[in-house]
Design an enzyme around this catalytic site. Sequence first.
Site, short mmCIF file in Angstrom:
data_model
loop_
_atom_site.label_atom_id
_atom_site.label_comp_id
_atom_site.label_asym_id
_atom_site.label_seq_id
_atom_site.Cartn_x
_atom_site.Cartn_y
_atom_site.Cartn_z
N TYR A 104 0.83 -1.19 0.00
CA TYR A 104 0.00 0.00 0.00
C TYR A 104 0.87 1.24 0.00
CZ TYR A 104 0.63 0.75 5.08
OH TYR A 104 1.14 0.98 6.34
N CYS A 105 0.27 2.33 -0.46
CA CYS A 105 0.88 3.65 -0.46
C CYS A 105 -0.14 4.60 0.15
CB CYS A 105 1.28 4.02 -1.89
SG CYS A 105 2.47 5.40 -1.94
#
Length: 149
Positions: A83-84
């Site tokens: 994830y970012c």
Amino acid sequence: MNAFPPAASTEEAIRHFAARLSFETDVSDVAAQMTSHDIVVIDTRNTQSWDQGHIPGALHLPTAEIAERAASLVPTGATVVVYCWGPGCNGATKAALEFAKLGHPVKEMIGGFEYWAREGLPVETAPGTVTRRSPDPLTVPVDAGSCAC
């Protein structure tokens, strides 16, 4: 001129949506699987972003360091979930590509850290403080805790 193109055939739709589910997962599914030893959740953002807040139990591995450090952090055969920041950022997509190049099964967590926090899931800061925000009623039913979708 038809402004609304027809839907794909059911066979094409099955292939398409099955493929998407093999590449993507959402924050609710990740939260439900966090206790599984079959997934490793990776935060691909920089140190300042990690320190500001991250998913408890996630590992911090910025995209630029994946090739060098992944072997020491990710058990063989584990599915990696990256994830970012959120849906407006393609950092998780870039990280997923790097893990795939290394031969790891990988999924991108759609919605990123933004939707994790917006759904009222736990957030940990650099000092180790874990907090929860009130769920955003535009992302999750406030009284149900999950949309169960």
